[in-house]
Design an enzyme around this catalytic site. Structure first.
Site, mmCIF file in Angstrom:
data_model
loop_
_atom_site.group_PDB
_atom_site.id
_atom_site.type_symbol
_atom_site.label_atom_id
_atom_site.label_comp_id
_atom_site.label_asym_id
_atom_site.label_seq_id
_atom_site.Cartn_x
_atom_site.Cartn_y
_atom_site.Cartn_z
ATOM 1 N N ASP A 68 -1.953 8.252 8.103
ATOM 2 C CA ASP A 68 -2.919 7.437 8.828
ATOM 3 C C ASP A 68 -2.168 6.433 9.692
ATOM 4 O O ASP A 68 -1.010 6.660 10.030
ATOM 5 C CB ASP A 68 -3.914 6.761 7.864
ATOM 6 C CG ASP A 68 -3.252 5.784 6.898
ATOM 7 O OD1 ASP A 68 -2.061 5.444 7.079
ATOM 8 O OD2 ASP A 68 -3.936 5.342 5.945
ATOM 9 N N HIS A 94 0.699 4.798 6.954
ATOM 10 C CA HIS A 94 1.317 5.371 5.760
ATOM 11 C C HIS A 94 1.863 6.778 5.969
ATOM 12 O O HIS A 94 1.261 7.573 6.691
ATOM 13 C CB HIS A 94 0.294 5.391 4.623
ATOM 14 C CG HIS A 94 -0.326 4.059 4.366
ATOM 15 N ND1 HIS A 94 -1.597 3.731 4.813
ATOM 16 C CD2 HIS A 94 0.152 2.966 3.751
ATOM 17 C CE1 HIS A 94 -1.872 2.482 4.465
ATOM 18 N NE2 HIS A 94 -0.830 1.992 3.820
ATOM 19 N N SER A 108 0.793 -1.215 0.000
ATOM 20 C CA SER A 108 0.000 0.000 0.000
ATOM 21 C C SER A 108 0.834 1.277 0.000
ATOM 22 O O SER A 108 0.324 2.349 -0.359
ATOM 23 C CB SER A 108 -0.945 0.021 1.206
ATOM 24 O OG SER A 108 -0.221 -0.104 2.415
#
Length: 369
Positions: free
Chosen positions: A332, A335, A41
């Protein structure tokens, strides 16, 4: 965390001497024909939008500072590879899973990264579908089949040899596997050193497979200090103002092993290839230890999220993020922010051997020019 590895090969020494002079030159245009992105991600730019996964970020506030709005990037703005592509003159490539990623769109590269993906196929399975490392390699071979219809054999060989492959893997094998003993048995089966070896053996096989089909320029990013991310701080296992030390300590075996793998791959048994190790742990650690020097003042919680340290649940749809996003290292629970990604890319592109070893990506680009 760092391990010093002596250069045994004369050619590496020679490259350093040449590039010390060359690195002062300005690289005009793009020496790389394409950029192929493999990872999780941190560098996913929308693949999970198209698969049956609950690990998605195609909604506000994700993308609130991105020109195209929410895109599937797990950030408020640009990812590490977005910035890297700008520096290398290679636009950030489109997601493989997008049906529109075909024909001329693949000539500048393709992004195969998938949120929740790991080096091991089982890592992150509780999020649903994702493209693991092995599946991403298979997906690249699908792209390669398309490229074979678009150019001759010799042209394809040259094209691949002048393309950059970026790898960002391993975080989910710890966060969404090894550190979740209630869901995954790996921590009962392997001690940290053996688990790192398991990961590296899988990793090495896939890297060599990609070399065998023609890729020659590789960047392998190490793991960041995962014990410092809001998700791990939210466990309450760290004293105030500290990271979860035992998590960071277990990553040493993987990062040292990955750097050693780069040394081995550069030892002459892979003609025409260049492999670099990105010291993500060191660069991220420098940011966290000296935040003011980089313009940050919040290092221990996410700009967006719910629960302790904004790290227990990531950004929910239409949640209101912090207003001073450029002062946050973390967007978040997991990340980096747009601002932090810019620094990580700059250090990979033009950093010292402590940042990117044995050469940085600007110097690798000069080898292509």
């Amino acid at each position: 965390m760092m391990v010093i590895i002596c250069n045994r090969r004369l050619w590496i020494t020679t490259v350093f001497l040449i590039l010390q002079v060359a690195s002062n030159r300005v690289v005009l245009g793009s020496p790389f024909r394409a950029m192929y992105v493999f990872g999780d991600s941190i560098v996913d730019d929308g693949n999970n939008n198209f698969i049956n996964s609950i690990a998605k970020s195609n909604y506000y506030p994700y993308g609130c500072d991105f020109a195209g709005g929410p895109s599937g990037r797990f950030c408020n703005g640009k990812t590490f590879v977005d910035f890297l592509g700008e520096k290398l003159g290679t636009p950030s490539p489109p997601p493989f899973a997008d049906p529109a990623t075909t024909g001329a769109r693949i000539l500048g590269g393709v992004n195969y990264a998938s949120a929740a993906a790991g080096i091991l196929d089982e890592s992150g399975r509780h999020y649903g579908d994702r493209y693991s490392l092995s599946q991403q390699v298979i997906n690249f071979e699908t792209t390669l089949s398309q490229l074979r219809t678009m150019m001759s054999g010799d042209a394809l060989t040259q094209y691949l040899s002048r393309s950059l492959a970026v790898f960002v893997f391993g975080s989910n094998d710890y966060i969404n596997n090894y550190l979740m003993p209630s869901m995954y048995p790996s921590s009962y089966t392997y001690n940290p050193s053996d688990f790192a070896n398991l990961l590296l053996n899988h990793y090495a096989r896939q890297i060599v497979a990609l070399y065998s089909v023609g890729l020659r320029k590789f960047m392998l990013a190490g793991l960041p200090p995962l014990g410092c991310i809001p998700n791990q701080l939210a466990t309450g296992q760290a004293p105030p103002g500290r990271c979860v030390d035992y998590v960071n300590q277990m990553l040493g075996s993987f990062n040292e092993g990955l750097r050693s793998l780069v040394t081995m791959l550069n030892n002459g048994t892979h003609p025409g290839a260049m492999f670099v190790y990105g010291n993500t742990y060191g660069v991220f650690g420098d940011i966290l230890n000296n935040p003011a020097a980089y313009g940050f003042n919040v290092v221990d919680r996410g700009c967006c999220g719910i629960g302790r340290n904004q790290g227990q649940i990531t950004c929910l749809p239409f949640a209101v993020p912090c207003s001073n996003r450029n002062q946050y290292v973390f967007w978040d629970a997991f990340h980096p922010t747009h601002a932090a990604n810019a620094i990580l890319a700059q250090r990979a592109y033009a950093g010292s051997p402590n940042d990117c070893w044995p050469i940085n990506l600007q110097q690798m680009a000069l080898l292509n020019s």
